[in-house]
Design a protein around this motif. Structure first.
Motif, PDB file in Angstrom:
ATOM      1  N   PRO A   1       0.822  -1.213   0.000  1.00 34.40           N
ATOM      2  CA  PRO A   1       0.000   0.000   0.000  1.00 34.40           C
ATOM      3  C   PRO A   1       0.855   1.262   0.000  1.00 34.40           C
ATOM      4  CG  PRO A   1      -0.126  -1.125   2.117  1.00 34.40           C
ATOM      5  CD  PRO A   1       0.649  -2.008   1.217  1.00 34.40           C
ATOM      6  N   GLU A   2       0.331   2.287  -0.624  1.00 38.65           N
ATOM      7  CA  GLU A   2       1.097   3.519  -0.733  1.00 38.65           C
ATOM      8  C   GLU A   2       1.201   4.230   0.620  1.00 38.65           C
ATOM      9  OE1 GLU A   2       0.449   6.871  -3.951  1.00 38.65           O
ATOM     10  OE2 GLU A   2       0.381   4.814  -4.732  1.00 38.65           O
ATOM     11  N   LEU A   3       0.084   4.271   1.324  1.00 39.71           N
ATOM     12  CA  LEU A   3       0.089   4.939   2.623  1.00 39.71           C
ATOM     13  C   LEU A   3      -0.100   3.887   3.716  1.00 39.71           C
ATOM     14  CD1 LEU A   3      -2.115   8.003   1.719  1.00 39.71           C
ATOM     15  CD2 LEU A   3       0.346   8.009   2.197  1.00 39.71           C
ATOM     16  N   THR A   4       0.959   3.656   4.475  1.00 34.55           N
ATOM     17  CA  THR A   4       0.935   2.555   5.423  1.00 34.55           C
ATOM     18  C   THR A   4       0.002   2.813   6.599  1.00 34.55           C
ATOM     19  OG1 THR A   4       3.182   2.022   4.814  1.00 34.55           O
ATOM     20  CG2 THR A   4       2.387   1.098   6.883  1.00 34.55           C
ATOM     21  N   LYS A   5       0.103   3.998   7.175  1.00 27.29           N
ATOM     22  CA  LYS A   5      -0.634   4.261   8.413  1.00 27.29           C
ATOM     23  C   LYS A   5      -2.150   4.126   8.243  1.00 27.29           C
ATOM     24  CE  LYS A   5      -0.784   8.302  10.616  1.00 27.29           C
ATOM     25  NZ  LYS A   5      -0.248   9.480  11.318  1.00 27.29           N
ATOM     26  N   PRO A   6      -2.739   4.845   7.258  1.00 27.75           N
ATOM     27  CA  PRO A   6      -4.195   4.684   7.105  1.00 27.75           C
ATOM     28  C   PRO A   6      -4.575   3.231   6.810  1.00 27.75           C
ATOM     29  CG  PRO A   6      -3.375   6.408   5.646  1.00 27.75           C
ATOM     30  CD  PRO A   6      -2.185   5.823   6.334  1.00 27.75           C
ATOM     31  N   PHE A   7      -3.731   2.547   6.053  1.00 27.89           N
ATOM     32  CA  PHE A   7      -4.026   1.160   5.705  1.00 27.89           C
ATOM     33  C   PHE A   7      -4.013   0.268   6.937  1.00 27.89           C
ATOM     34  CE2 PHE A   7      -2.533  -3.066   4.305  1.00 27.89           C
ATOM     35  CZ  PHE A   7      -3.635  -3.414   3.546  1.00 27.89           C
ATOM     36  N   LEU A   8      -2.994   0.456   7.772  1.00 27.20           N
ATOM     37  CA  LEU A   8      -2.882  -0.355   8.983  1.00 27.20           C
ATOM     38  C   LEU A   8      -4.080  -0.129   9.902  1.00 27.20           C
ATOM     39  CD1 LEU A   8      -1.085  -2.195  10.870  1.00 27.20           C
ATOM     40  CD2 LEU A   8      -0.203  -0.079  11.825  1.00 27.20           C
ATOM     41  N   PHE A   9      -4.433   1.141  10.107  1.00 26.82           N
ATOM     42  CA  PHE A   9      -5.511   1.440  11.044  1.00 26.82           C
ATOM     43  C   PHE A   9      -6.879   1.072  10.480  1.00 26.82           C
ATOM     44  CE2 PHE A   9      -2.090   3.473  13.165  1.00 26.82           C
ATOM     45  CZ  PHE A   9      -2.427   3.387  14.502  1.00 26.82           C
ATOM     46  N   MET A  10      -6.999   1.149   9.173  1.00 30.32           N
ATOM     47  CA  MET A  10      -8.250   0.696   8.555  1.00 30.32           C
ATOM     48  C   MET A  10      -8.396  -0.819   8.768  1.00 30.32           C
ATOM     49  SD  MET A  10     -10.690   2.148   7.173  1.00 30.32           S
ATOM     50  CE  MET A  10      -9.931   3.698   6.663  1.00 30.32           C
ATOM     51  N   THR A  11      -7.293  -1.528   8.597  1.00 29.72           N
ATOM     52  CA  THR A  11      -7.317  -2.975   8.820  1.00 29.72           C
ATOM     53  C   THR A  11      -7.678  -3.286  10.275  1.00 29.72           C
ATOM     54  OG1 THR A  11      -5.556  -3.163   7.188  1.00 29.72           O
ATOM     55  CG2 THR A  11      -5.962  -5.094   8.554  1.00 29.72           C
ATOM     56  N   ALA A  12      -7.082  -2.514  11.187  1.00 26.77           N
ATOM     57  CA  ALA A  12      -7.360  -2.715  12.615  1.00 26.77           C
ATOM     58  C   ALA A  12      -8.841  -2.475  12.902  1.00 26.77           C
ATOM     59  CB  ALA A  12      -6.501  -1.766  13.453  1.00 26.77           C
ATOM     60  N   ARG A  13      -9.337  -1.385  12.358  1.00 27.98           N
ATOM     61  CA  ARG A  13     -10.728  -1.040  12.613  1.00 27.98           C
ATOM     62  C   ARG A  13     -11.659  -2.120  12.065  1.00 27.98           C
ATOM     63  NH1 ARG A  13     -14.529   3.385   9.927  1.00 27.98           N
ATOM     64  NH2 ARG A  13     -14.484   1.697   8.425  1.00 27.98           N
ATOM     65  N   ASN A  14     -11.370  -2.569  10.848  1.00 30.64           N
ATOM     66  CA  ASN A  14     -12.219  -3.595  10.260  1.00 30.64           C
ATOM     67  C   ASN A  14     -12.204  -4.883  11.069  1.00 30.64           C
ATOM     68  OD1 ASN A  14     -12.903  -1.838   8.258  1.00 30.64           O
ATOM     69  ND2 ASN A  14     -11.475  -2.680   6.743  1.00 30.64           N
ATOM     70  N   LEU A  15     -11.015  -5.228  11.566  1.00 26.29           N
ATOM     71  CA  LEU A  15     -10.930  -6.446  12.377  1.00 26.29           C
ATOM     72  C   LEU A  15     -11.748  -6.297  13.661  1.00 26.29           C
ATOM     73  CD1 LEU A  15      -9.642  -9.270  12.909  1.00 26.29           C
ATOM     74  CD2 LEU A  15      -7.880  -8.062  14.195  1.00 26.29           C
ATOM     75  N   LEU A  16     -11.637  -5.138  14.297  1.00 29.23           N
ATOM     76  CA  LEU A  16     -12.383  -4.921  15.539  1.00 29.23           C
ATOM     77  C   LEU A  16     -13.889  -4.975  15.279  1.00 29.23           C
ATOM     78  CD1 LEU A  16     -10.400  -2.124  17.416  1.00 29.23           C
ATOM     79  CD2 LEU A  16     -10.268  -4.598  17.678  1.00 29.23           C
ATOM     80  N   ILE A  17     -14.306  -4.391  14.186  1.00 29.49           N
ATOM     81  CA  ILE A  17     -15.745  -4.421  13.873  1.00 29.49           C
ATOM     82  C   ILE A  17     -16.189  -5.862  13.632  1.00 29.49           C
ATOM     83  CG2 ILE A  17     -17.494  -3.737  12.177  1.00 29.49           C
ATOM     84  CD1 ILE A  17     -15.985  -1.055  11.949  1.00 29.49           C
ATOM     85  N   ASP A  18     -15.382  -6.606  12.873  1.00 32.23           N
ATOM     86  CA  ASP A  18     -15.688  -8.031  12.649  1.00 32.23           C
ATOM     87  C   ASP A  18     -15.847  -8.757  13.977  1.00 32.23           C
ATOM     88  OD1 ASP A  18     -15.441  -7.632  10.022  1.00 32.23           O
ATOM     89  OD2 ASP A  18     -13.635  -8.869   9.729  1.00 32.23           O
ATOM     90  N   ARG A  19     -14.844  -8.579  14.835  1.00 29.69           N
ATOM     91  CA  ARG A  19     -14.844  -9.302  16.102  1.00 29.69           C
ATOM     92  C   ARG A  19     -16.018  -8.868  16.978  1.00 29.69           C
ATOM     93  NH1 ARG A  19      -9.675 -11.693  17.995  1.00 29.69           N
ATOM     94  NH2 ARG A  19      -8.811 -12.477  16.041  1.00 29.69           N
ATOM     95  N   ALA A  20     -16.268  -7.557  17.008  1.00 32.03           N
ATOM     96  CA  ALA A  20     -17.352  -7.053  17.851  1.00 32.03           C
ATOM     97  C   ALA A  20     -18.689  -7.604  17.369  1.00 32.03           C
ATOM     98  CB  ALA A  20     -17.365  -5.529  17.844  1.00 32.03           C
ATOM     99  N   ARG A  21     -18.867  -7.676  16.065  1.00 31.10           N
ATOM    100  CA  ARG A  21     -20.133  -8.185  15.523  1.00 31.10           C
ATOM    101  C   ARG A  21     -20.291  -9.658  15.805  1.00 31.10           C
ATOM    102  NH1 ARG A  21     -20.037  -4.483  10.420  1.00 31.10           N
ATOM    103  NH2 ARG A  21     -21.241  -2.754  11.290  1.00 31.10           N
TER     104      ARG A  21
END
Lengths: 331, 188
Positions: free
Chosen positions: B55-75
């Motif tokens: 990915p071109e921009l690491t930080k947004p990509f990493l945190f987007m991945t983190a957020r998506n994982l948390l949402i998955d887990r929370a659901r």
């Protein structure tokens, strides 16, 4: 404590083995196969390797002073007690000894470890950290806090330089756990308690057990005050005031341990000051006028000041101007 | 081990964000003991995505991945307050964490790293000091301490994990403090 994590354990073993020297062909094949098993193996290994390499920064030759190591037949482990300020004297003492290896001390002016001044712990704005002491006691540091802990077989003493911390003390009659902050001294009597320092003002909240609060500078004017479970004490020079706290109030006061600020009917002025401890972006409420008296209640995420500002706007109809550094509240 | 471009990207771009990522997970996820596992899962996901395209921009990509994982887990969790999910979705994560220091370990970080080594169990601390601060090879560490080489190796394996965990708490310093008051604040 290390968590039980079999993959990380394997990764650490592979790393330690390669840290000892290059792998032979068979071991290398084994390592490659292990890495190829799953991406999780690979990322776990890379993480440990990066951390281990980063620890090399402790040895920075650019700013280093070099000193000879003692000869190898010297008694082991003298470096446990090498504070920087004694390093010069030590160097003179051993100058005659044949130097076999070079000892490189980085950042000499900050090299007051191990043990010279005890362990230091600090947190930045909005951070929290739990320190585990070797006697089994725990200290949770709240935002923007700094303390030093000297805990060993003979004494247990913590100095709170600034900020707030929650102490869970393993009680030991022979070695009382003492927290010193400014001129005040808090001695545990089997306890979970928090201490918050604002300049020379100190607030102690006892969740369990009891503590003794003493004013070391004015021992004749202020008698030691025993603060027991569900009580709090506010101490200033020459004055220690005690008051009782409901279970709910104690929970509120300790909400920060879960990253939460809890308020019941608190004026906006005080609520803003609380948020400002946890965030670089500061809430600015006019010092004059009735706005600071607006009553706030609820539970908020301490580091999400933006969400709180949005609530002030949508819930109270206040004007909110956010320039990235400050959030100004007005009518 | 042969390092690929993805390995280098992961070590140089992703891992320096670990303190920020850990802080984010702590704020968003109540079960503190699940955080190491969540973090490894996030690393695995970003690494696998990067093998397709870095990915071109690491930080947004990493945190987007983190957020998506948390949402998955929370659901997926049996009981989850609506509040948690909304809060996760609400947050523009990429802007809430500071950038890490690039290729540099600041004085504050070195100090925290020293503190982390101080907290190691005594024998492990001594091995780590000799190996990392004094730069002795494992064999010499063993000889100097009068213990076997395999014991040194075991202590290294233990030390590296504790140090890696300690680093997860070493957050990058805000620039103003790093340049200005940091020194004064560090001494007391």
């Amino acid at each position: 404590m290390i968590e039980h994590d079999p993959i990380e354990e394997q990764a650490a073993r592979w790393l330690a083995r390669q840290d000892a020297g290059p792998l032979n062909a068979a071991a290398k094949a084994g390592f490659d196969a292990w890495l190829a098993t799953s991406t999780r193996h690979r990322v776990t290994y890379l993480r440990l390797e990066a951390a281990w390499r980063r620890a090399d920064h402790l040895r920075s030759p650019g700013q280093a002073t070099t000193l000879p190591l003692p000869p190898t037949d010297a008694p082991p482990a003298p470096w446990r007690r090498w504070p920087a300020r004694r390093a010069a004297r030590w160097a003179t003492m051993t100058a005659a000894a044949a130097a076999v290896l070079l000892l490189v001390l980085p950042l000499v002016d900050e090299w007051d470890w191990p043990f010279a001044a005890g362990q230091k712990f600090s947190t930045g704005v909005g951070d929290r950290y739990t320190a585990h002491l070797q006697d089994g006691s725990q200290i949770e540091l709240n935002t923007n806090t700094r303390l030093r802990a000297s805990v060993d077989q003979t004494a247990r003493e913590v100095r709170l330089d600034k900020g707030e911390a929650f102490f869970e003390v393993v009680h030991d009659d022979k070695h009382p756990f003492v927290v010193i902050s400014g001129d005040l001294r808090i001695v545990d009597v089997g306890t979970k308690f928090s201490v918050r320092r604002d300049g020379d003002k100190l607030e102690v909240v006892v969740a369990e057990g009891a503590v003794l609060v003493e004013d070391m500078a004015h021992p004749n004017d202020v008698p030691p005050t025993l603060v027991t479970q569900s009580m709090a004490a506010v101490a200033q020079p020459k004055a220690i005031r005690k008051s009782s706290r409901s279970e709910e109030q104690i929970r509120e006061a300790l909400g920060w341990r879960h990253g939460t600020l809890v308020f019941t009917d608190r004026p906006l002025r005080e609520v803003a000051a609380e948020f400002n401890r946890y965030n670089r972006k500061q809430l600015v409420v006019p010092a004059e006028g009735p706005m600071g008296d607006i009553r706030i209640g609820g539970s908020f995420e301490a580091t999400n000041v933006d969400a709180f500002a949005r609530l002030l706007h949508s819930g109270f109809g206040l004007k909110v101007i956010d320039d990235g550094r400050e959030i100004r509240i007005s009518n | 081990m042969n390092r690929s471009a993805v390995d280098l990207w992961f070590m140089e771009e992703v891992l320096p964000l670990e303190a920020a990522l850990t802080g984010y997970l702590r704020r968003k996820w109540r079960e503190a003991n699940e955080i190491p596992d969540l973090r490894q899962e996030i690393y695995t996901r970003v690494y696998e995505a990067a093998t397709v395209a870095i990915p071109e921009l690491t930080k947004p990509f990493l945190f987007m991945t983190a957020r998506n994982l948390l949402i998955d887990r929370a659901r997926r969790a049996q009981v989850v307050s609506i509040e948690t999910v909304i809060d996760l979705e609400d947050l523009d994560v990429a802007d809430t964490v500071p950038d890490p220091e690039r290729n540099a370990v600041g004085r504050e970080a070195v100090r925290l790293l020293q503190a982390a080594i101080n907290r190691l169990p005594p024998r492990c601390r001594e091995v780590t000091l000799l190996r990392k601060v004094h730069g002795l090879p494992q064999r010499d560490v063993a000889r100097r301490m009068g213990i076997s080489e395999s014991t040194v190796e075991q202590q290294v394996a233990k030390g590296v994990r504790l140090i890696a965990d300690a680093m997860a708490d070493i957050a990058p310093e805000p620039i103003a403090r790093r340049l200005g008051r940091a020194r004064k604040a560090g001494r007391s």
